[in-house]
Design a protein around this motif. Sequence first.
Motif: not given
Length: 191
Positions: A55-79
């Motif tokens: 698995p592309n663990t680096l890509k998944h880590a970047i994606s998870k960081l962006i998702v976590d940041y969005t969840k914790e610091n915004t009220d955005f809907h995610l697509i």
Amino acid sequence: MKRLVVITVGKTHSGKTTFARKLERVLENSIVMDQDIHAEFINTYYKNLQPIKGPNTLKHAISKLIVDYTKENTDFHLIISNSNRSRKGRMYLLEELFTKSDFIRIFVHFDIPDDVLQARLEQSNRSTNIFRGPYTSFEEVLKRQQAESFNEDVSDPVEGEADYLFVVKEDQDVDYVMNEIVQIANNRLED
């Protein structure tokens, strides 16, 4: 108040990214998380850090960081724009990242016929800078995805897997699905 998470599912060139970007424009307060952008970023700037196999663990880590940041610091809907063809992968998203207590979870399955995908590939000018490993073309990716369709780990989403499931079989379905998602968001505000 629960936010929406819209998760696309489908093969290469089925319209997931185009749909996600179009939905972002009509769904107020939303953001697209696109793993192809993360793959291109890594291939451009950090290619030597990519795992050679598995698995592309680096890509998944970047994606998870962006998702976590969005969840914790915004009220955005995610697509979430990536293929999500593995049931195990979808269950990770639903059970770990986007729990029922915090999100209204929506799958949009792009069930486009392979002959249409092949025709789109022939017309595509899309960059191949998202690839790692043995792939050099989207035709190779589509062939792999077609073969994976016979693998028990890869499956189409089914009713009940998420809160809502929409299926796009042709381009004409896109506007209807987007309108339904916007209506779900608006109903959430009225409740």
